[in-house]
Design an enzyme around this catalytic site. Sequence first.
Site, short mmCIF file in Angstrom:
data_model
loop_
_atom_site.label_atom_id
_atom_site.label_comp_id
_atom_site.label_asym_id
_atom_site.label_seq_id
_atom_site.Cartn_x
_atom_site.Cartn_y
_atom_site.Cartn_z
N GLU A 81 -61.59 -19.34 52.71
CA GLU A 81 -62.62 -20.01 53.50
C GLU A 81 -63.92 -19.23 53.43
O GLU A 81 -63.94 -18.01 53.49
CB GLU A 81 -62.18 -20.12 54.96
CG GLU A 81 -60.93 -20.95 55.18
CD GLU A 81 -61.17 -22.44 54.93
OE1 GLU A 81 -62.34 -22.86 54.82
OE2 GLU A 81 -60.15 -23.18 54.82
N ARG A 91 -57.87 -31.95 67.45
CA ARG A 91 -57.38 -33.32 67.21
C ARG A 91 -56.00 -33.48 67.83
O ARG A 91 -55.61 -34.56 68.25
CB ARG A 91 -57.33 -33.49 65.68
CG ARG A 91 -57.02 -34.84 65.14
CD ARG A 91 -57.08 -34.82 63.60
NE ARG A 91 -56.49 -33.63 62.99
CZ ARG A 91 -55.19 -33.45 62.76
NH1 ARG A 91 -54.32 -34.39 63.08
NH2 ARG A 91 -54.75 -32.34 62.20
N CYS A 144 -57.05 -22.24 63.44
CA CYS A 144 -57.36 -21.35 62.32
C CYS A 144 -58.83 -20.95 62.34
O CYS A 144 -59.17 -19.77 62.21
CB CYS A 144 -57.02 -22.02 60.98
SG CYS A 144 -55.24 -22.09 60.71
N HIS A 168 -56.67 -20.57 53.68
CA HIS A 168 -55.76 -21.67 54.00
C HIS A 168 -54.85 -21.94 52.79
O HIS A 168 -55.31 -21.89 51.65
CB HIS A 168 -56.54 -22.96 54.32
CG HIS A 168 -56.75 -23.19 55.78
ND1 HIS A 168 -58.00 -23.31 56.35
CD2 HIS A 168 -55.85 -23.35 56.80
CE1 HIS A 168 -57.86 -23.52 57.66
NE2 HIS A 168 -56.57 -23.55 57.96
#
Length: 212
Positions: A81, A91, A144, A168
């Site tokens: 990342e 979510r 994360c 990831h």
Amino acid sequence: MDAILVTGFEPFQGEALNPSWEVARSLAGETVGVHYRVIARRLPTVYGRAGEELVSAIREVKPRAVVCLGEAGGRTHVTPERIAINIMDARIPDNAGQKPIDEPIAPDGPAAYFSTLPIRAMVEAMCGAGIPAHISNTAGTFVCNDTFYRLMHFIAEESPGIIGGFIHVPYMTEQALHKQAPSLPLTTLVAGVRTALAVVASALGPAGVPKC
Ligand code: PCA
């Protein structure tokens, strides 16, 4: 021997396994690039708490580098990342039932932090080793990203001598047999992260000697 701290997360969203922890624990105790030992820790998939446990582990282990791993179901590649952003926007509930919406992680903190890992070189090394990898420009807004932001905030405020960032990983094939989703075998994920850690170790230079 100096340490590289590698973390993975506990399973979430009804899964039995989380590939990030399976990778981290597979690498635990390995020597990377002659001078560094991998220390692995599992973090809870819980906003805030994961970052707190990570900071305690950093204080205890005193690593030269911190590489956090997380699962990104649906991705096809191993993805270092680039950036952590100062927002929590869930979510789904985390493993403690929290579901923050549009909340800052650190109300007085900067909007974002860049990874201080050599992400371009990590991706090039993984691709060179035949492992699908590319840079990701978003770690999402779930646990994360929260943990990645808290890591970089801690480094910026209290431990500027260490480098850190986040990778990831996709579902592992062993986990995705009954899903319509892309995956890579655990052995490939482990090989990819091992290759990335070798690049981190060479960026650090010999243990105990700051690279000039
Ligand atoms: N992946 C989630 C949190 C824990 C994990 O492994 C995420 O991408 O935020």
